[in-house]
Design a protein around this motif. Structure first.
Motif, mmCIF file in Angstrom:
data_model
loop_
_atom_site.group_PDB
_atom_site.id
_atom_site.type_symbol
_atom_site.label_atom_id
_atom_site.label_comp_id
_atom_site.label_asym_id
_atom_site.label_seq_id
_atom_site.Cartn_x
_atom_site.Cartn_y
_atom_site.Cartn_z
ATOM 1 N N ARG A 1 -2.850 16.073 -13.077
ATOM 2 C CA ARG A 1 -4.018 15.368 -12.570
ATOM 3 C C ARG A 1 -3.694 14.656 -11.256
ATOM 4 O O ARG A 1 -4.503 14.649 -10.310
ATOM 5 C CB ARG A 1 -4.517 14.353 -13.606
ATOM 6 C CG ARG A 1 -5.685 13.495 -13.125
ATOM 7 C CD ARG A 1 -6.882 14.362 -12.765
ATOM 8 N NE ARG A 1 -7.752 14.569 -13.906
ATOM 9 C CZ ARG A 1 -8.865 15.277 -13.887
ATOM 10 N NH1 ARG A 1 -9.243 15.881 -12.777
ATOM 11 N NH2 ARG A 1 -9.596 15.421 -14.968
ATOM 12 N N GLU A 2 -2.490 14.086 -11.151
ATOM 13 C CA GLU A 2 -2.100 13.413 -9.908
ATOM 14 C C GLU A 2 -2.001 14.405 -8.753
ATOM 15 O O GLU A 2 -2.359 14.084 -7.622
ATOM 16 C CB GLU A 2 -0.777 12.676 -10.111
ATOM 17 C CG GLU A 2 -0.921 11.425 -10.970
ATOM 18 C CD GLU A 2 0.398 10.856 -11.418
ATOM 19 O OE1 GLU A 2 0.408 9.707 -11.923
ATOM 20 O OE2 GLU A 2 1.440 11.538 -11.287
ATOM 21 N N LYS A 3 -1.549 15.614 -9.049
ATOM 22 C CA LYS A 3 -1.493 16.637 -8.004
ATOM 23 C C LYS A 3 -2.908 17.028 -7.564
ATOM 24 O O LYS A 3 -3.148 17.282 -6.379
ATOM 25 C CB LYS A 3 -0.728 17.861 -8.496
ATOM 26 C CG LYS A 3 0.770 17.627 -8.631
ATOM 27 C CD LYS A 3 1.482 18.874 -9.135
ATOM 28 C CE LYS A 3 2.981 18.628 -9.260
ATOM 29 N NZ LYS A 3 3.698 19.801 -9.799
ATOM 30 N N GLU A 4 -3.843 17.072 -8.502
ATOM 31 C CA GLU A 4 -5.235 17.356 -8.141
ATOM 32 C C GLU A 4 -5.774 16.274 -7.223
ATOM 33 O O GLU A 4 -6.438 16.559 -6.210
ATOM 34 C CB GLU A 4 -6.098 17.426 -9.405
ATOM 35 C CG GLU A 4 -5.967 18.689 -10.220
ATOM 36 C CD GLU A 4 -6.957 18.691 -11.371
ATOM 37 O OE1 GLU A 4 -7.947 19.432 -11.304
ATOM 38 O OE2 GLU A 4 -6.751 17.931 -12.331
ATOM 39 N N VAL A 5 -5.503 15.010 -7.590
ATOM 40 C CA VAL A 5 -5.970 13.887 -6.778
ATOM 41 C C VAL A 5 -5.350 13.943 -5.387
ATOM 42 O O VAL A 5 -6.025 13.760 -4.369
ATOM 43 C CB VAL A 5 -5.635 12.550 -7.473
ATOM 44 C CG1 VAL A 5 -5.906 11.371 -6.524
ATOM 45 C CG2 VAL A 5 -6.450 12.391 -8.755
ATOM 46 N N LEU A 6 -4.044 14.230 -5.319
ATOM 47 C CA LEU A 6 -3.364 14.286 -4.033
ATOM 48 C C LEU A 6 -3.899 15.425 -3.169
ATOM 49 O O LEU A 6 -4.048 15.280 -1.960
ATOM 50 C CB LEU A 6 -1.857 14.449 -4.248
ATOM 51 C CG LEU A 6 -0.975 14.439 -2.994
ATOM 52 C CD1 LEU A 6 -1.247 13.205 -2.129
ATOM 53 C CD2 LEU A 6 0.492 14.509 -3.374
ATOM 54 N N ALA A 7 -4.211 16.558 -3.782
ATOM 55 C CA ALA A 7 -4.778 17.675 -3.033
ATOM 56 C C ALA A 7 -6.124 17.283 -2.423
ATOM 57 O O ALA A 7 -6.426 17.630 -1.274
ATOM 58 C CB ALA A 7 -4.942 18.891 -3.933
ATOM 59 N N LEU A 8 -6.934 16.552 -3.176
ATOM 60 C CA LEU A 8 -8.228 16.107 -2.663
ATOM 61 C C LEU A 8 -8.051 15.018 -1.600
ATOM 62 O O LEU A 8 -8.822 14.935 -0.643
ATOM 63 C CB LEU A 8 -9.112 15.613 -3.801
ATOM 64 C CG LEU A 8 -9.565 16.720 -4.771
ATOM 65 C CD1 LEU A 8 -10.236 16.129 -6.008
ATOM 66 C CD2 LEU A 8 -10.505 17.697 -4.076
ATOM 67 N N MET A 9 -7.024 14.185 -1.754
ATOM 68 C CA MET A 9 -6.682 13.226 -0.698
ATOM 69 C C MET A 9 -6.337 13.974 0.583
ATOM 70 O O MET A 9 -6.702 13.561 1.684
ATOM 71 C CB MET A 9 -5.504 12.353 -1.128
ATOM 72 C CG MET A 9 -5.828 11.308 -2.175
ATOM 73 S SD MET A 9 -4.329 10.518 -2.861
ATOM 74 C CE MET A 9 -3.566 9.818 -1.401
ATOM 75 N N ALA A 10 -5.616 15.095 0.435
ATOM 76 C CA ALA A 10 -5.210 15.889 1.594
ATOM 77 C C ALA A 10 -6.411 16.493 2.300
ATOM 78 O O ALA A 10 -6.354 16.775 3.497
ATOM 79 C CB ALA A 10 -4.235 16.992 1.168
ATOM 80 N N GLU A 11 -7.506 16.696 1.578
ATOM 81 C CA GLU A 11 -8.743 17.178 2.203
ATOM 82 C C GLU A 11 -9.476 16.056 2.925
ATOM 83 O O GLU A 11 -10.471 16.283 3.595
ATOM 84 C CB GLU A 11 -9.670 17.781 1.145
ATOM 85 C CG GLU A 11 -9.145 19.079 0.535
ATOM 86 C CD GLU A 11 -10.106 19.655 -0.490
ATOM 87 O OE1 GLU A 11 -11.288 19.235 -0.496
ATOM 88 O OE2 GLU A 11 -9.679 20.506 -1.293
ATOM 89 N N GLY A 12 -8.962 14.820 2.767
ATOM 90 C CA GLY A 12 -9.563 13.686 3.449
ATOM 91 C C GLY A 12 -10.630 12.964 2.652
ATOM 92 O O GLY A 12 -11.363 12.149 3.191
ATOM 93 N N ARG A 13 -10.714 13.236 1.349
ATOM 94 C CA ARG A 13 -11.777 12.635 0.541
ATOM 95 C C ARG A 13 -11.426 11.201 0.143
ATOM 96 O O ARG A 13 -10.278 10.871 -0.093
ATOM 97 C CB ARG A 13 -12.026 13.474 -0.715
ATOM 98 C CG ARG A 13 -12.506 14.878 -0.397
ATOM 99 C CD ARG A 13 -12.825 15.674 -1.650
ATOM 100 N NE ARG A 13 -13.187 17.041 -1.297
ATOM 101 C CZ ARG A 13 -14.397 17.413 -0.906
ATOM 102 N NH1 ARG A 13 -15.353 16.511 -0.826
ATOM 103 N NH2 ARG A 13 -14.639 18.673 -0.583
#
Length: 224
Positions: free
Chosen positions: A163-175
């Motif tokens: 789940r943390e990797k999912e959150v980090l991936a979305l952070m990387a999209e700038g969300r």
């Protein structure tokens, strides 16, 4: 006073793309949502001249431009960052080019990398433009996917939960946290807990939360 004169300008933009139809389309879109297009260029040399003359808030740059259609736009973006660090840079590319994107994004805040196909999703494009103009970082979801599927032996993210990797991936999209929550169907408070956990596990304990988020995203990108 008419509506156009009353409307607040969101920022000043310079556009660089040798495809005049795309360039004019982008200019029309930017102006329609409140940006002022202060110059257009068909090559990197003219782009640098315009940025020097007009001092825009944002430069939208095609990664491949004349004369060789290789990385002229990326080189120009690097020069803009060195000479005009206050200018945000949004680079557009027809394909996912990982090394070029990482080089750009490692340059700091106020940068973005989007595929040209993303421009047709108007709300996302304008959101990306706004974020870059405010000093944020924007990463195309296709690049995030490419980086996630690439494997590396020494992965600094290996101790993050799925789940943390999912959150980090979305952070990387700038969300934002709210945007991540909407995507994952969880509360903003839950996202905040995940973000704190991610920053702690990556040992990012310095400076402001905004700066730590950028460092977390760069750690993610560099680990792929």
């Amino acid at each position: 006073m008419d509506d156009a004169s009353q409307r607040q300008v969101r920022g000043r933009v310079v556009l660089a793309d040798d495809d005049i139809l795309l360039r004019e389309g982008l200019a029309s879109l930017c102006e329609r949502v409140g940006y002022e297009v202060v110059g257009q260029a068909g090559d990197a040399e003219r782009l640098l001249e315009l940025v020097h003359e007009k001092r825009p808030d944002i430069a939208i740059v095609d990664i491949r431009m004349p004369p060789d259609h290789s990385t002229e736009g990326l080189k120009a973006a690097r020069t803009i960052r060195e000479r005009h660090p206050g200018t945000g840079i949004l680079v557009l590319s027809a394909f996912v080019e990982v090394d070029d994107a990482l080089e750009l994004l490692a340059g700091g805040r106020g940068v973005g990398y989007l595929l040209k196909s993303r421009v047709t999703v108007v709300d996302e494009f304008i959101e990306a433009l706004d974020r870059v103009g405010k000093g944020g970082a924007v990463v195309d979801p296709s690049l995030v996917h490419e980086l996630f599927t690439a494997q590396r032996r020494d992965d600094p993210l290996s101790h993050l939960s799925a789940r943390e990797k999912e959150v980090l991936a979305l952070m990387a999209e700038g969300r934002s946290n709210a945007g991540i929550g909407r995507r994952l169907w969880v509360t903003e408070g839950t996202v905040e807990k995940h973000v704190r956990s991610i920053l702690g596990k990556l040992s990012l304990t310095e400076d402001t939360d905004d700066h730590r988020r950028v460092l977390a995203v760069l750690t993610f990108l560099e680990s792929r």
